[in-house]
Every structure is written in C-alpha cells, then in structure tokens.
Design a protein around this motif. Structure first.
Motif, PDB file in Angstrom:
ATOM      1  N   LEU A 136       0.829  -1.204   0.000  1.00  0.00           N
ATOM      2  CA  LEU A 136       0.000   0.000   0.000  1.00  0.00           C
ATOM      3  C   LEU A 136       0.861   1.250   0.000  1.00  0.00           C
ATOM      4  O   LEU A 136       1.796   1.364   0.782  1.00  0.00           O
ATOM      5  CB  LEU A 136      -0.883  -0.006   1.251  1.00  0.00           C
ATOM      6  CG  LEU A 136      -1.819   1.180   1.438  1.00  0.00           C
ATOM      7  CD1 LEU A 136      -2.836   1.246   0.319  1.00  0.00           C
ATOM      8  CD2 LEU A 136      -2.535   1.076   2.772  1.00  0.00           C
ATOM      9  N   LYS A 137       0.580   2.164  -0.875  1.00  0.00           N
ATOM     10  CA  LYS A 137       1.333   3.415  -0.895  1.00  0.00           C
ATOM     11  C   LYS A 137       0.528   4.551  -0.285  1.00  0.00           C
ATOM     12  O   LYS A 137       1.085   5.468   0.298  1.00  0.00           O
ATOM     13  CB  LYS A 137       1.724   3.761  -2.322  1.00  0.00           C
ATOM     14  CG  LYS A 137       3.066   4.471  -2.397  1.00  0.00           C
ATOM     15  CD  LYS A 137       3.471   4.743  -3.806  1.00  0.00           C
ATOM     16  CE  LYS A 137       4.539   5.809  -3.855  1.00  0.00           C
ATOM     17  NZ  LYS A 137       4.713   6.332  -5.202  1.00  0.00           N
ATOM     18  N   GLY A 138      -0.755   4.495  -0.393  1.00  0.00           N
ATOM     19  CA  GLY A 138      -1.572   5.545   0.205  1.00  0.00           C
ATOM     20  C   GLY A 138      -2.872   5.701  -0.538  1.00  0.00           C
ATOM     21  O   GLY A 138      -3.097   5.092  -1.591  1.00  0.00           O
ATOM     22  N   GLU A 139      -3.718   6.551   0.033  1.00  0.00           N
ATOM     23  CA  GLU A 139      -4.997   6.780  -0.611  1.00  0.00           C
ATOM     24  C   GLU A 139      -4.854   7.908  -1.618  1.00  0.00           C
ATOM     25  O   GLU A 139      -4.060   8.829  -1.441  1.00  0.00           O
ATOM     26  CB  GLU A 139      -6.039   7.150   0.445  1.00  0.00           C
ATOM     27  CG  GLU A 139      -7.458   7.030  -0.069  1.00  0.00           C
ATOM     28  CD  GLU A 139      -8.472   7.489   0.964  1.00  0.00           C
ATOM     29  OE1 GLU A 139      -8.129   7.538   2.152  1.00  0.00           O
ATOM     30  OE2 GLU A 139      -9.595   7.810   0.561  1.00  0.00           O
ATOM     31  N   GLU A 198       6.983  10.514   4.658  1.00  0.00           N
ATOM     32  CA  GLU A 198       7.689   9.939   5.799  1.00  0.00           C
ATOM     33  C   GLU A 198       9.199  10.064   5.644  1.00  0.00           C
ATOM     34  O   GLU A 198       9.935  10.043   6.624  1.00  0.00           O
ATOM     35  CB  GLU A 198       7.298   8.471   5.979  1.00  0.00           C
ATOM     36  CG  GLU A 198       5.875   8.257   6.467  1.00  0.00           C
ATOM     37  CD  GLU A 198       5.614   8.870   7.833  1.00  0.00           C
ATOM     38  OE1 GLU A 198       6.359   8.547   8.764  1.00  0.00           O
ATOM     39  OE2 GLU A 198       4.682   9.686   7.953  1.00  0.00           O
ATOM     40  N   ASN A 242      11.580  10.759   8.718  1.00  0.00           N
ATOM     41  CA  ASN A 242      12.399   9.669   9.235  1.00  0.00           C
ATOM     42  C   ASN A 242      13.828   9.683   8.747  1.00  0.00           C
ATOM     43  O   ASN A 242      14.691   9.057   9.348  1.00  0.00           O
ATOM     44  CB  ASN A 242      11.770   8.323   8.876  1.00  0.00           C
ATOM     45  CG  ASN A 242      10.436   8.154   9.540  1.00  0.00           C
ATOM     46  OD1 ASN A 242      10.169   8.791  10.553  1.00  0.00           O
ATOM     47  ND2 ASN A 242       9.579   7.337   8.970  1.00  0.00           N
ATOM     48  N   LEU A 262      15.098   5.529  16.286  1.00  0.00           N
ATOM     49  CA  LEU A 262      14.277   4.360  15.989  1.00  0.00           C
ATOM     50  C   LEU A 262      13.589   3.823  17.235  1.00  0.00           C
ATOM     51  O   LEU A 262      12.422   3.426  17.197  1.00  0.00           O
ATOM     52  CB  LEU A 262      15.147   3.277  15.365  1.00  0.00           C
ATOM     53  CG  LEU A 262      15.662   3.568  13.966  1.00  0.00           C
ATOM     54  CD1 LEU A 262      16.626   2.496  13.534  1.00  0.00           C
ATOM     55  CD2 LEU A 262      14.505   3.670  13.000  1.00  0.00           C
ATOM     56  N   GLU A 283      10.650   5.926  18.097  1.00  0.00           N
ATOM     57  CA  GLU A 283       9.542   5.677  17.174  1.00  0.00           C
ATOM     58  C   GLU A 283       8.888   4.333  17.469  1.00  0.00           C
ATOM     59  O   GLU A 283       7.671   4.197  17.416  1.00  0.00           O
ATOM     60  CB  GLU A 283      10.038   5.718  15.723  1.00  0.00           C
ATOM     61  CG  GLU A 283      10.474   7.093  15.243  1.00  0.00           C
ATOM     62  CD  GLU A 283       9.295   8.012  14.966  1.00  0.00           C
ATOM     63  OE1 GLU A 283       8.293   7.527  14.452  1.00  0.00           O
ATOM     64  OE2 GLU A 283       9.382   9.210  15.292  1.00  0.00           O
ATOM     65  N   ALA A 284       9.717   3.328  17.761  1.00  0.00           N
ATOM     66  CA  ALA A 284       9.177   1.996  18.028  1.00  0.00           C
ATOM     67  C   ALA A 284       8.355   1.978  19.310  1.00  0.00           C
ATOM     68  O   ALA A 284       7.397   1.217  19.434  1.00  0.00           O
ATOM     69  CB  ALA A 284      10.308   0.973  18.113  1.00  0.00           C
ATOM     70  N   GLY A 324       6.582   4.447  20.305  1.00  0.00           N
ATOM     71  CA  GLY A 324       5.429   5.333  20.167  1.00  0.00           C
ATOM     72  C   GLY A 324       5.693   6.753  20.629  1.00  0.00           C
ATOM     73  O   GLY A 324       4.792   7.563  20.696  1.00  0.00           O
TER      74      GLY A 324
END
Lengths: 654, 654
Positions: free
Chosen positions: B98-101, B124, B128, B312, B315-316, B318
């Motif tokens: 999935l790339k996005g809507e 992102e 990131n 990282l 981020e992991a 939260g």
C-alpha cells in the motif's frame, strides 16, 4: 482504523530497523574487544555473520508475528502485473506498488511469519545503496604505487582470470546439473545460462575482506597489490559479466543452449557496458575539478554528491553504476584529491571510510541473518558439493595457468608461495551476495542463492580466519628488511618516500623492460594530464612544445605557477624505483641513486632518519593510510617534548 | 516483458534521483559563488528554494511523461485496504504494498504526468530520514555557555510561547474559516482541530535558518542564544503538540469542537510523549559512554549508530523520534563528547555537519519543487491572507508579552530592539514543511499545506534575506567592544576563555539572583554526573562525602585520576562570569577577577594577548565552532613563521 494501522506498521518498521542497528552496535563492540585483546582467529566480517546467524535463529524460532489476516489473496481478473495498481475499495482509491512475484508454494508455507517477511530487504537496496560506498572506497584507496607497478598482472587476473573462472565453473556446474537430472535430484529447470550466471556470480572475489585482513597483517606489498587490485577489478568484471549473461537470456524462450553467436553478442554487450561505465566514471571523476578550497564543507559535499551522481547517471544510462563508481573513485584519488584542501582530504577519506565500514558490516550481518530468515532456500547437497568443487577448480584454473604465463614475461616472478596464497585468499563476500540475491524468483536462482551463501560463509570463516596462519606458514611477510628513508622537509609540504627491498636491483631492471606501456602513460599523465587537471606538477608552459605556448598558458591554473617550485608528494608516488629517472625542475632536484633510495635537496633542509621495516611495511600495506599522509609527512619517530618547526596549518599524524 | 519493465522503472528512478542531486550540486556551486563574492541579500536556503522552483516549472510545463497505460484502475471487491496485497494474475502471484490513498479527483486530473508523480517523495522520508540529522546537529551544537545562561527565558519562549502562538493562530484561523464559510469561499470541511493543528505546524520556527544566517553575521551572543535555543526547542514542542492534536482527533467522528476535557487529555498526551522522548534521548545519550578511544573508526561508527537507534527506539515505543534525537544530541555533546578521542570529536562533528548541510539543502530544494509539482494544491487567497496575519499576530503574542514578563524577573532586560529582532527572525523552515506534508489527504490539510509553503517561502526570502539590513538598522552587533582575553596554555590542553561586555557587571549580578536553580544543577552536574559519565572533572573520591569512599572509588574511571590535575575546557564553559566562583584543585587555580576576566595560572606559562572584538564575536556567535575548538585552543593571532611550543598531538585551528 486506517491511521492506527499505518502507525502500527511504522512502529513495526522502526523496530525491525532497530534490530539491524543493534546488530551493528554489537558487532562494533565485539570488534573492539577483539582488537583490544588481539584475537586474530576470526575476522570482524566473520563476526558480523555469526551475530546475524544468531539473530536469524531467534527470529525464526523465537518470535512469531502472525501474518495479518486481511492480507488475503485477491483473485483479480487482470492480465498484467503493472508496477502501480489503483484499487477501488468501495469508492475510495488506494495506490499499491509492485513488490515482486511470489511463488505459489511460498504463500501457503512459511509466508505466515510477518516478522521474517519484514526483515527481508528489497535486493535492490544492496546494489543501489550499500555497494556503491564500498566500491567507491576501494577505488579511492587504490592509489598505490605498487598497484600501478603490477598493473599488467592485475589486469590479466581480473579480466582474463574472471572470464576463465566463470566459464570453468559454468561448465562444471552444467555437468553437475546434468548428473543431478539423471539421478533425479533436480526438481526444476536449470539451464546452461543459469550455470554461466552462477559462474559469474561466484567468480567475484571480495576486496572488502582482502583489504580488511591484509590491512592488519604486514604482508608483502606486491602480493597485497596483486590480490587487492584483482579483487577490486574482478568485482566490476563480474557485475558486467552477469548482467550481460542475463540480458542475453531470451525470456519466454527455452532455447538456453550454447551458441557461438550468442556468446559473441554477450561479449559485445560486456564490452559496451564495461567501457561505457568506465568512460562515465573517469569523466565524472575528472570533471570534479573543485576550486572551493576555502569552504571545506562545500567541497566535501560536492565531492560526495559527484560520486553519487556518477552512480545514478550510469544507472540512468543503462550502464553499471558499480563499475562507474569504481573508476570514478580511482580517478578522483588520482586527480581531484590533489585539488582538495588538506582538511577536505581528511574529511572525504574519513567519510568514505565510515560509510564503507557501516555498509560492509551491515551486508555481512544481513548475510548471517538471511541464512535463516530467507524464505525460499533450496538446499541441494549434491549441487552444493559440486559448487564447492567447481569454485575451487575455477579459482585454480584462474591463478595457476595465468601465473605461469605471467611469469614468462615477468623477471620478478610470482613465486609459488604467492600463488598458493592468492588461491587461498580468494574470499567471496558482499558483491557475490548482492549479485545472487538480486533475482531469486526461479527455482534455479534460489538454489544458486543458497549455495552462494554457503560458499561465502565457508570462505569468510575458514579462509578468512585461517589467513594469518597461512601467511606465517608460507612466510611472505618480509619483516627483516632494513629500509632507509630520506624525508625531505621543504617549507611547504613536500614529502618524498621510497622503499627498497632485498630484490631491489633485480626488480628495477624488470620494470625497465616490462612497464614501457606504463611509462609512456606515466609521462603523458605527469606532463599533461596532471597539470591540466590539478594544481600540481610542472606548468604546461614548461612541458608543452613552445609552439603551443598560448594554449598552455590558458590551461594552466595560477596556482600551478605558485606550486612550480614544489615537488608534490603524489608525483613521486608513481616514480618507479629506477636509477634512470631523475626529475628536475625549479630549484629542487630529486635523484634516485643506485640502491633505490631517493635523495632530495630543496631550499629547506633535509632530514634523514632510519625507521623500522615494520613501520614501513604497515604503511605500505594499507592502501587508505596513504590518503591520510599527504600533507607534510613526517615518518621519523619523535618525542612529544621536541616539537618540530612546522607550519601549524598542516596536520601531522604519527 | 516483465524484467525489461522493471529495468525501465529502475532507470527512471535513477534519473529522478539524479535531478535532485544535480539540484544540490548546482546549489552548492552557487553558494560558493555567493560566499566568494560576499553577497548577502539572499541566503543559501533561499537559493536552494529558487532552484527548486525553477526545476519544478520545467518539470511541470517542459517534461511530459504520460502515465503508463497499464496502471488502469482495478475495481476489486474487497472491503478493506490491507498494507500488503497478493494479486493472482492468471495463476501467478504478485505482491503489492500500500502506498496511500488517492483522492478520486486526482486520478482523472493531473495524475497523468508520471514524472510529477515520481518526484513526489513519500512524506515519511522527511520525518524519518532528513529531519533527524538536522535536529541532532542542532542539539549537538547547542552546548553554549550563553544557552545555559539564558535557559529560563529560552524555556519560557519555547514552551509557553509556542503553546500561546499555537492557540492564538488556531483561534484566529477558526474565525477566518467561519468567515469564509459565510462568504462561501470554503469548499470542504475545516474543523477546529484542523485550525489548532495549523497553529501547531506554523508555530515551529526554524533553527536551521537561524543558525545559518546568524552564524555568518556577528550578532549579540545573548540574542543568538535566545533565538537559537528557542527555535531548537520549539521544534520539539511543535512536533509533540501536533501529534497530540492529531491523536485526539476522533476519526469518523465529526464532533470537532472545543472541549475542556479533550484539551486536558491532549495536554496529558503532550506531557507523556514529550517526557518519554526526553527521557529516552537523555538515557541513550548518557549510555553512549565509549571507551574505544584507540579505534577512531569504531568510535565514530558507534556514536553515529547510537544517535540513530535513539530515533528508531523512540519511534518503536510510540514516542517522538525527533524530540528524542534532539535531547540525545544535547546530552552527547555535554557528556559523551568528552570521552571521545580528539580525532573522533572532529570526525563526528564534521560528519553531522555534512549530513545536516545535505539534508537541509535537500529539503529546501524540495520545497521549491513542491510549489509546482505537488498535485493537490488548494490556493485559497482568503485563507492565505488570514494565515499570514495570524502567524504575525501569533508570533507577536508570543514574543512581546513573554518578554515583558521575563523582563520583570531579569535585571539584564531583553531590550525592545531584541524583541523586534526576535519577532522578525522567526523564520519557518524544514520542520514546518515536514509537519505539513505529513498528511495531505483531506481538503483542509491540502489548503494548510499550500499556505504553509507560501509562509515558508515568504519568511525565508523576505525575513531571511532582510536580516542583515534589519540587524544593522537596530544596531545589535556590538563590534566596538574591546575585549581582553587571557589564554592559559598549560602543558596538556587547557584553554580558558571568557567574554566581558559593556554591561558586564550588571549582568553578573543578575545571574547571581536568577540562576540559582541552574547553579544547583551545575554543581550537581560538575561534582557527580561529569565524573561518573566522563573521564573529566574532579574524581568522585574528592567530591563525594567520605562515607561513600568505596562506591566513589569503584565509579571513578582510572583516566579521571590521570586527569585530576587538569582543568577541562568544558568545565569552564559553564562557569558563570561571576566573582564568587573560584575553582581550585590540583596545582591549577582559576580565579575570576572583578572585571569578569579569567586569569589562570598553571605549571606552564601563561600568555596574554588582546584580540579584536570581531574575532571573539564571530567565535561566540557560532554554536558549532565551539565543538571544534576543544583541543588546545589558541585565540591569539600569530605568525606562521613563529610556531608555538605545543604538543603536536593537539590540533590547532585559527
């Protein structure tokens, strides 16, 4: 619903990446411990692989993240697999990108562990992100006098040897595959082109491992030059060879047999791609003619970007980025490096060293991990045994006959000890892995990948770990040499060094005969290319015929005039240790006396000091040290209490 | 068929990336030209944006690569959009991610230019990959005495000020949106939370631009500290603020109104995430207690990896990686930096400087590009005018009232000139852009993105370009000061420097009153934390009570004993310029006399020299220079012909 899912995904990705970072950190800490305690039985790359294997086992048996239930198979009625897909889910459009084909069996089998799927990288990452810095670094640190001295032999090993090895392995494996088919051990197709591709893949010996191992040992400089030069160049050859084999392979066509015309066509593709990549690399390397000496940050950034854009440009043109980056590195080390400010020389060197270190350790960790986490392994004992045998024989068919032929032309023979050592040190590493993981779609490719992985493991652990023992048993390290060095300390950064060894006089006369091609090139380079492309060397107005006076004047940079009375370090790098070359311009005279020792007299005083052979050896055997020692170089040992009278702008390392 | 398609794709990708590299290269070359010619009317970030805009125009109107015909919309009967999709195309399985809507309108409208789609990065990437090095560099170069001196004011501006600004802008925009709805200018939904989010996004002033502009100008050190400190910290605040607003926003629920409970909940999330990220960053920063001094490469690599893993890990867990990386940088500069070998100190500094430079210029180029290539721009004149007004008022409501309140407590007032300057220099940059591009799915977000882009352009071009003029008009640069410096040259790297300015005595007494909290912390840090975490400072055995003797002995590193008789440079960094602090241990005494000038007597001789105020100013006003000047520091101007008697292991920069 949707956002939280994306966030979960992101969190999971971070955790996955964290595993690799932790692996690297652990490796670094253990490497430090090993260096600290002077363990030598296992090399750091081997260590990275062991950690990778351990983490792989834990991931495979310890962690089980079930696959998302919603990843159910969709049976869409499409007759193509476009790279981008727009899916209409009850009125909302979602964009999907193609990741690759999955074999039908894999879907039902192992594919249910999400974690394993996540730690599997896109193979292109290896080729496009991790390999370029490694290869560039190899090229950038290749600038060794001894490399140029042994140029002919290195080219023979790298080009002829790799092609020989590729075909020997290909033919042997084809026999092996035929045999397996007879016995009924083969479950899928395995064509002759697959065999040749396998030959090309495992023919690439690894400069990384060679560099790393020999860097720390004090090994004979000529052996080092041969091994390192060969492994750097044969990587390039293997890449182009494998891609021309693949491009020959007609898709959909099952006519995978041996044809002379097809081979010639492949050879044409090989030559085209190789020379294209070569030309591109050299061109960009030469173009990076920086004049930003006052702004180190800009200079370093530009240098970095030019190297990277070489890679991208080659890829965009359909050439091989890795090959282009290699020759870009060599060219930049030879020309651009001289234009950089001393600070930027340090910076670029350190930057590429770090990138190389990280990329290298990452690849080796990943290799260890892949042994357990890669989902489509095909372990076929018969193929594996055959491959080990074929690799051994292929290497032997490369080294021994070529050495015999080369020895006919060389007066400084490659001794049988050297040959055994080269045979033994033909480690397979990052490049082989990257080539084999590039395409693992078919049964044949999967079997090849598994076998290649085992070959890499074996050579790194057994051959890499045993190199020290091997070296001491064949006594190649020449520690007993006594070397005198004359260091010329001229006011503004001139360091001339030379080496003389036991067989000095013999070797010198060899060069006189065999290196005539090189000599012509050297003179051209020294008199024309260097003055045009760098600020060093004699001004063109001196070297060019008088009739070209105006042209020469407009091509010579103002700085070259300033530097006129300075003999740059790197020029003497290429001077053959012969009695018949004597450079003289300005008021400095560098002459080489009969024993191969340079004496140098300049406006400032000269210092002569005896240093230990070990020091010199260490210095000569490590390619990238040279890049460091280019400012004012002091080779003589000295007390901290007695600071020398040196321009403080130049940095000294001891 | 399939392979050649993938290859074409790969070639196209390389070409796209090449565009960006070329853009960067062009920017660097022009920056060099500007620096060379001393142009100052346009800053380099503004330049990068201009090039981006130009390339964007060319891509939009000049190049037209039609979209692949096979990317047709599939109408699958699925009721979810899973992150991974397996598509069964006539018996073969393909994996899609999935790339996005994509909004339905976009598909038919502009989406047909493949090139534009390709140069649009995944948002992102900014968060990131590009932001972490920038933010880490800011934190790593924050270690300034003047930052700690103005700590209270900086925290007030960063926390209170950003929250005020966020709510002022949010409320004003809500009014603007209400008005637009009345007039009929609004085509979609725009909730109060969207307004608040917009406030949070545009409240982040950019440390990058501030650092870059003020670095070159010779600006008052206190003003610099206030501006830089505020902008570094308010980035962190804005990130957490915006993510807590988003996490509050109930999806699918249209109840986007103002509620006290919801605000309190958001506030709780804010505090939780911020303190979590803070703790994590500090913890990893402190943990990186390297002892690998002998192996610079390993040391640098470890340092780099630890910084990255902080990001990282946060981020992991939260938390917010950017905030964690900021505090990791500050902590590492304060503690870990002292444990590094001098060579690694240089290396890490240069590495992060380069990464920061590249990432920063990339983001600004991309911003320029996005103005034309971003496909879902919503230009709404009324919203844009309202936003500019709101941003102006929000900044004013942050600076002026807070300065008034702070001036009540400070004896060294923040003058009105300073306040105008802070108002003027509140540039918006990389962080604002990254925050606004993160989610552009809805109509409201697209309008916000377009407006934010225009605000960034305006502030960077107009405010950034006009800073020089502004500075000279409000006469903040204090060039006329005469400063005497006493440089203590003690055998093993001691450099003590201080600054005294016009209002010296007044300022000193201010500190005595207001910085008591800081003093307590400083003493604790100096006596306990530094000895435990670094090899510098007095050994714990000296500073701890006698009863804790054994504990102290086991916590003190052997090197600390060796360093006992050395006063480290960085300790004196934090010493307030007060008459009442006098450190004395070993055989070195550093005392501060009444005029604020340190005098230092050590075993070696001392040198006193007068240097120009300009030199000192330049030195003090650039945060990252300090990291450079930590070996033996010589501030006195000197001839090359007269080399000083200095240990050659230490490097000098002038």
């Amino acid at each position: 619903l949707d956002i939280s899912q994306v966030e979960d995904n992101h969190r999971q990705d971070s955790a996955d990446l964290l595993i690799f970072i932790m692996l690297l950190t652990l490796t670094i800490l253990t490497i430090w411990l090993f260096k600290h305690r002077r363990f030598r039985f296992l090399h750091e790359t081997g260590l990275a692989m062991i950690y990778g294997v351990l983490v792989g086992v834990v991931l495979l048996y310890g962690v089980h993240v079930p696959r998302d239930i919603s990843n159910a198979t969709l049976s869409c009625h499409v007759n193509a697999s476009p790279p981008t897909l727009l899916i209409n889910v009850s009125g909302r459009f979602y964009e999907y990108t193609l990741k690759g084909e999955i074999s039908a069996s894999a879907i039902s089998d192992v594919q249910d562990n999400e974690m394993l799927r996540k730690v599997t990288f896109d193979p292109e990452v290896f080729f496009n992100i991790l390999l370029p810095p490694i290869i560039f670094h190899a090229g950038y640190s290749l600038k060794r006098r001894h490399f140029f001295r042994n140029m002919g032999s290195i080219l023979a090993y790298a080009f002829l040897g790799t092609v020989i090895s590729c075909f020997i392995i290909g033919l042997l494996m084809y026999g092996c595959v035929k045999l397996m088919k007879q016995v009924g051990q083969l479950d899928g197709d395995f064509f002759f082109t697959d065999c040749l591709l396998f030959g090309a893949i495992v023919s690439a010996t690894d400069p990384v491992t060679v560099l790393a191992i020999f860097n720390e040992l004090q090994v004979d400089v000529d052996l080092y030059a041969l091994l390192f030069g060969e492994s750097v160049l044969n990587d390039a050859v293997a890449v182009v060879l494998s891609s021309s084999i693949v491009s020959y392979q007609p898709e959909g066509d099952n006519h995978h047999t041996f044809e002379v015309m097809a081979v010639l066509k492949s050879f044409g593709v090989f030559l085209g791609v190789f020379s294209g990549s070569f030309a591109l690399g050299v061109a960009t390397g030469v173009m990076t003619f920086t004049k930003l000496r006052d702004f180190q940050l800009l200079e370093t950034a530009l240098f970095f970007l030019m190297s990277w854009s070489t890679f991208l440009l080659a890829e965009a043109c359909g050439f091989t980025g890795v090959v282009a980056v290699l020759f870009c590195g060599i060219t930049q080390a030879h020309y651009t490096f001289n234009n950089l400010s001393p600070e930027s020389q340090d910076r670029t060197k350190q930057l590429f060293e770090l990138l190389n270190f990280l990329a290298e350790n990452f690849i080796f960790s990943y290799m260890g991990l892949a042994l357990f986490t890669f989902q489509n392994h095909v372990f076929n004992p018969m193929f594996i045994v055959g491959a080990f045998l074929a690799v051994f024989l292929g290497r032997a068919a490369n080294i021994y006959p070529l050495s015999f032929l080369l020895n006919l032309g060389r007066r400084n023979k490659i001794s049988s000890n050297f040959q055994h050592m080269m045979m033994f040190a033909g480690l397979r590493g990052a490049m082989t892995f990257a080539l084999s993981i590039r395409d693992t779609a078919t049964y044949a490719r999967q079997m090849m990948f598994t076998t290649t992985l085992l070959i890499v493991f074996f050579t790194v652990w057994v051959c890499g770990g045993g190199t020290t023992q091997m070296l001491s048993s064949v006594v190649i390290c020449n520690r007993a040499d006594v070397v005198f060095i004359s260091v010329a300390l001229i006011s503004n950064s001139v360091g001339v060094d030379s080496d003389a060894d036991n067989s000095g006089s013999e070797r010198r006369s060899t060069k006189q005969e065999s290196a005539w091609l090189f000599r012509i090139w050297y003179n051209f380079d020294h008199n024309y290319l260097k003055p045009i492309l760098t600020h060093s060397g004699p001004p063109l107005t001196v070297t060019m015929p008088t009739c070209c006076g105006p042209l020469a004047r407009c091509l010579t940079s103002p700085q070259a005039y300033e530097n006129e009375c300075q003999l740059k370090d790197d020029d003497s790098d290429l001077i053959l240790a012969e009695g018949d070359i004597s450079l003289s311009y300005g008021d400095i005279t560098v002459s080489t006396d009969a024993s191969g020792v340079h004496t140098s007299s300049g406006p400032a005083g000269t210092t002569t000091a005896a240093i230990s052979a070990d020091d010199l050896d260490r210095e000569l055997s490590c390619g990238d040290h040279e890049l460091v020692m280019r400012g004012t170089r002091l080779v003589l040992p000295m007390d901290d209490s007695e600071p020398p009278l040196v321009d403080p702008r130049h940095r000294m390392r001891m």
